[in-house]
Design a protein around this motif. Sequence first.
Motif, short mmCIF file in Angstrom:
data_model
loop_
_atom_site.label_atom_id
_atom_site.label_comp_id
_atom_site.label_asym_id
_atom_site.label_seq_id
_atom_site.Cartn_x
_atom_site.Cartn_y
_atom_site.Cartn_z
N SER A 1 0.88 -1.55 -0.15
CA SER A 1 0.10 0.14 -0.03
C SER A 1 0.60 1.65 -0.19
CB SER A 1 -0.45 0.44 1.00
OG SER A 1 -0.47 0.30 2.56
N PRO A 2 0.55 2.51 -0.85
CA PRO A 2 1.30 3.04 -0.87
C PRO A 2 1.45 3.87 0.95
CG PRO A 2 -1.17 3.67 -1.90
CD PRO A 2 -0.99 2.46 -1.48
N GLN A 3 0.61 3.82 1.78
CA GLN A 3 1.08 4.19 3.06
C GLN A 3 2.01 3.80 3.79
OE1 GLN A 3 -1.98 3.48 1.70
NE2 GLN A 3 -3.16 5.28 2.16
N ALA A 4 2.14 2.19 3.64
CA ALA A 4 2.88 1.64 4.11
C ALA A 4 4.19 1.26 3.07
CB ALA A 4 2.34 -0.25 3.39
N ASN A 5 4.68 2.29 2.45
CA ASN A 5 5.67 2.21 1.31
C ASN A 5 6.01 3.44 2.40
OD1 ASN A 5 5.42 -0.02 -0.50
ND2 ASN A 5 4.34 0.89 -1.35
N LEU A 6 5.29 4.93 1.99
CA LEU A 6 5.32 5.84 2.72
C LEU A 6 6.18 5.67 4.29
CD1 LEU A 6 6.27 8.77 2.27
CD2 LEU A 6 3.59 9.08 3.77
N ARG A 7 6.03 4.62 4.95
CA ARG A 7 6.35 4.70 6.73
C ARG A 7 7.89 3.91 6.11
NH1 ARG A 7 0.64 3.74 8.23
NH2 ARG A 7 1.39 1.23 7.26
N LEU A 8 7.89 3.03 5.42
CA LEU A 8 9.22 2.29 5.54
C LEU A 8 10.21 3.30 4.32
CD1 LEU A 8 10.35 -0.73 4.83
CD2 LEU A 8 9.79 -0.70 2.90
N SER A 9 9.90 4.44 3.79
CA SER A 9 10.67 4.97 2.78
C SER A 9 11.72 5.72 3.88
CB SER A 9 9.96 5.62 1.74
OG SER A 9 9.47 6.76 2.72
N GLN A 10 10.34 6.25 4.44
CA GLN A 10 10.75 7.03 5.83
C GLN A 10 12.06 6.88 7.51
OE1 GLN A 10 6.58 8.50 6.86
NE2 GLN A 10 6.96 10.51 6.25
N LYS A 11 11.41 5.14 7.23
CA LYS A 11 12.04 4.32 8.21
C LYS A 11 13.65 4.13 7.90
CE LYS A 11 8.61 2.08 10.72
NZ LYS A 11 7.75 0.81 11.03
N ARG A 12 13.60 3.65 6.29
CA ARG A 12 15.25 4.06 5.84
C ARG A 12 16.31 5.14 6.21
NH1 ARG A 12 13.77 -0.19 1.14
NH2 ARG A 12 13.90 -2.27 2.12
N ALA A 13 15.27 6.34 5.86
CA ALA A 13 16.00 7.36 5.85
C ALA A 13 17.06 7.71 7.03
CB ALA A 13 14.76 8.39 5.24
#
Length: 214
Positions: free
Chosen positions: A142-154
């Motif tokens: 989902s877009p929401q899950a992908n957004l959270r993952l990208s933020q955590k990786r950053a």
Amino acid sequence: MRNQALFASIILSSLLVAGAADAADGYVTDSSGAVVRSGNGLCWKTGYWTPGMATAECDPDLAPKPKAAERPATKVAAPAPAPVPAKPAAETTTLAADGLFAFGKATLLPKGKAKLDEVIGKIKGRSADQILVVGHTDRIGSPQANLRLSQKRAQAVKAYLVSRKVDKRLIQVEGKGSAEPVTTAGQCPGKGGAKVIACLAPDRRVEIRVIGLK
């Protein structure tokens, strides 16, 4: 002698009469319009003459002086536009997320730390205005899950940079999720599976942008 004087008087009277039409100018003129002069070279004045009729030819001391030509206004040059300050140069390093993290995870792998050490080696000992860490994911999930993952990786990348003595005040993080893919629409058809995951690998990445590096 008497006849000569009479003759001269007649001639002078004739000249006065001849110049009567031009008497408004204050000087006696002959039929050609030239001012009549005496034997001493002086201009003959009529009875209408006033100082206001004086000409530069006959009475230069009384004639009005010509006006000095007006000097053209000096053009004031427009001020030169202020120079536009040059934008600080930015150096961007793009790291494949698959080399930093396990699929779908935000914990740095040992090989990922080694990759970041190479970037830190370029930064250490030099000054920079800003360091921007941006995380990206693929479209799977989902877009929401992908957004959270990208933020955590950053955030994980920032934490490692700080642990290696990079000034945390310079570092900003951002997660883009799957909003800015590298692959094009239709390039990796399908909703999942090993083949689609491998095809979408370029979308999973972390960008480290160092601005104003000196």
